[in-house]
Motif scaffolding. Structure first.
Motif, PDB file in Angstrom:
ATOM      1  N   PHE A   1       0.965  -1.209  -0.052  1.00  0.00           N
ATOM      2  CA  PHE A   1       0.052  -0.047  -0.206  1.00  0.00           C
ATOM      3  C   PHE A   1       0.901   1.514   0.167  1.00  0.00           C
ATOM      4  CE2 PHE A   1      -3.661  -3.044   2.313  1.00  0.00           C
ATOM      5  CZ  PHE A   1      -4.430  -2.449   0.778  1.00  0.00           C
ATOM      6  N   ARG A   2       2.014   1.328   0.528  1.00  0.00           N
ATOM      7  CA  ARG A   2       2.744   2.446   0.826  1.00  0.00           C
ATOM      8  C   ARG A   2       3.409   2.674  -0.917  1.00  0.00           C
ATOM      9  NH1 ARG A   2       4.944   6.353   0.233  1.00  0.00           N
ATOM     10  NH2 ARG A   2       6.659   6.970   1.541  1.00  0.00           N
ATOM     11  N   PHE A   3       4.051   0.890  -1.699  1.00  0.00           N
ATOM     12  CA  PHE A   3       4.987   2.298  -2.961  1.00  0.00           C
ATOM     13  C   PHE A   3       3.766   1.965  -4.099  1.00  0.00           C
ATOM     14  CE2 PHE A   3       7.863  -0.027   0.123  1.00  0.00           C
ATOM     15  CZ  PHE A   3       8.655   1.657   0.686  1.00  0.00           C
TER      16      PHE A   3
ATOM     17  N   THR B   1       4.163  -3.953  -8.328  1.00  0.00           N
ATOM     18  CA  THR B   1       4.647  -3.978  -7.020  1.00  0.00           C
ATOM     19  C   THR B   1       3.627  -4.845  -6.191  1.00  0.00           C
ATOM     20  OG1 THR B   1       4.157  -1.317  -6.455  1.00  0.00           O
ATOM     21  CG2 THR B   1       3.591  -2.640  -4.444  1.00  0.00           C
ATOM     22  N   LYS B   2       2.082  -5.163  -6.561  1.00  0.00           N
ATOM     23  CA  LYS B   2       1.254  -6.896  -6.884  1.00  0.00           C
ATOM     24  C   LYS B   2       2.151  -8.013  -7.259  1.00  0.00           C
ATOM     25  CE  LYS B   2      -3.204  -8.772  -8.257  1.00  0.00           C
ATOM     26  NZ  LYS B   2      -4.192  -8.337  -9.699  1.00  0.00           N
TER      27      LYS B   2
ATOM     28  N   LEU C   1       4.104  -8.532  -4.455  1.00  0.00           N
ATOM     29  CA  LEU C   1       3.489  -8.897  -2.693  1.00  0.00           C
ATOM     30  C   LEU C   1       3.170 -10.457  -3.585  1.00  0.00           C
ATOM     31  CD1 LEU C   1       1.638  -8.333  -0.461  1.00  0.00           C
ATOM     32  CD2 LEU C   1       0.399  -7.774  -2.610  1.00  0.00           C
ATOM     33  N   GLU C   2       2.953 -10.981  -5.062  1.00  0.00           N
ATOM     34  CA  GLU C   2       2.562 -12.205  -5.061  1.00  0.00           C
ATOM     35  C   GLU C   2       3.940 -12.951  -4.198  1.00  0.00           C
ATOM     36  OE1 GLU C   2       0.870 -11.957  -8.388  1.00  0.00           O
ATOM     37  OE2 GLU C   2      -1.023 -11.492  -8.054  1.00  0.00           O
ATOM     38  N   GLU C   3       5.177 -12.441  -5.303  1.00  0.00           N
ATOM     39  CA  GLU C   3       6.688 -13.018  -5.282  1.00  0.00           C
ATOM     40  C   GLU C   3       6.711 -13.139  -3.972  1.00  0.00           C
ATOM     41  OE1 GLU C   3      10.686 -12.254  -6.872  1.00  0.00           O
ATOM     42  OE2 GLU C   3       9.164 -11.237  -7.659  1.00  0.00           O
ATOM     43  N   SER C   4       6.264 -12.412  -2.818  1.00  0.00           N
ATOM     44  CA  SER C   4       7.413 -12.151  -1.504  1.00  0.00           C
ATOM     45  C   SER C   4       5.974 -13.357  -0.403  1.00  0.00           C
ATOM     46  CB  SER C   4       6.463 -11.447  -0.815  1.00  0.00           C
ATOM     47  OG  SER C   4       8.062  -9.940  -1.316  1.00  0.00           O
TER      48      SER C   4
ATOM     49  N   PHE D   1      11.932  -4.806  -2.636  1.00  0.00           N
ATOM     50  CA  PHE D   1      10.715  -3.908  -1.750  1.00  0.00           C
ATOM     51  C   PHE D   1      11.893  -2.803  -2.146  1.00  0.00           C
ATOM     52  CE2 PHE D   1       7.746  -6.019  -0.754  1.00  0.00           C
ATOM     53  CZ  PHE D   1       6.212  -5.875  -1.512  1.00  0.00           C
ATOM     54  N   GLU D   2      13.013  -2.946  -1.682  1.00  0.00           N
ATOM     55  CA  GLU D   2      14.328  -1.645  -1.942  1.00  0.00           C
ATOM     56  C   GLU D   2      14.610  -1.183  -3.095  1.00  0.00           C
ATOM     57  OE1 GLU D   2      16.822  -1.254   2.139  1.00  0.00           O
ATOM     58  OE2 GLU D   2      17.209  -3.146   1.007  1.00  0.00           O
TER      59      GLU D   2
END
Length: 215
Positions: A78-80, A90-91, A94-97, A122-123
């Motif tokens: 949500f931040r990025f 970003t999505k 997220l799924e990869e994470s 994410f960095e």
């Protein structure tokens, strides 16, 4: 959809020692499973702080870590997401994470290593943080905050209107439940203190990326 054998499958649902409709879900699920011909599937509806027969004690710790890390993942997303250079990236991250966390748990690799790997990804996410969009906090009901179906994807609406979603940690709810157990059921306060300290260990990994989101 996963092709699991009912006799070898457990539906794991934590219990609460406070007045909440959450405790009714085990009965609802049991009825639905029987009607679907899956009555052999076991339901564990127990306090997450207790050891259950046939379930390794490490499993509770895994669920605890998954909840804490999952909450942080969504804060990162949500931040990025409103500032990403490449739409949709970003999505995808997220799924990869989520897959990274699953793989670490499956291979019994310390989850803290997964957290540091996710932080690095994410960095390196291409983003433009030169400006800040209006922030919209979602508070209140458990399901309104965390369930994208029941809140009718209010997250997407906020981002579509040009805002940034701010979501409290999932641990805020857990801490509230533990506090109720302490006051109403005589739970040892050390469990709540331990949970908060454990959550903080993971939050500290990401505090440079989302400092104001660390509670």
């Amino acid at each position: 959809s996963k092709g699991l054998e009912p006799k070898k499958t457990v539906y794991y649902l934590p219990n609460l020692c406070m007045s909440c409709n959450f405790n009714q879900y085990s009965m609802l699920i049991e009825t639905a499973l029987e009607k679907a011909g899956l009555g052999d599937l076991k339901i564990y509806n127990a306090n997450i702080l207790t050891k259950m027969d046939g379930v390794p004690k490490e499993l509770n710790l895994n669920f605890l870590e998954a909840g804490i890390l999952g909450s942080i993942l969504y804060k990162l997303a949500f931040r990025f997401a409103p500032y990403e250079t490449n739409p949709g990236e970003t999505k995808t991250l997220l799924e990869e994470s989520v897959q990274i966390i699953e793989q670490h748990m499956r291979d019994k690799i310390p989850t803290m290593k997964a957290a540091r790997l996710i932080k690095e990804k994410f960095e390196n996410l291409p983003k433009d943080l030169s400006t800040r969009k209006p922030r919209v906090a979602i508070v209140g009901d458990f399901y309104a905050k965390y369930n994208q179906i029941l809140n009718q994807d209010i997250y997407g609406l906020i981002e579509k209107l040009g805002g940034e979603v701010v979501l409290p940690a999932y641990g805020e709810v857990t801490s509230h439940f533990l506090d109720c157990d302490i006051r109403e059921s005589g739970l040892e306060p050390k469990f709540k203190r331990g949970y908060v300290l454990y959550e903080r260990r993971y939050e500290n990994v990401f505090k440079e990326l989302i400092p104001e989101a660390m509670e």
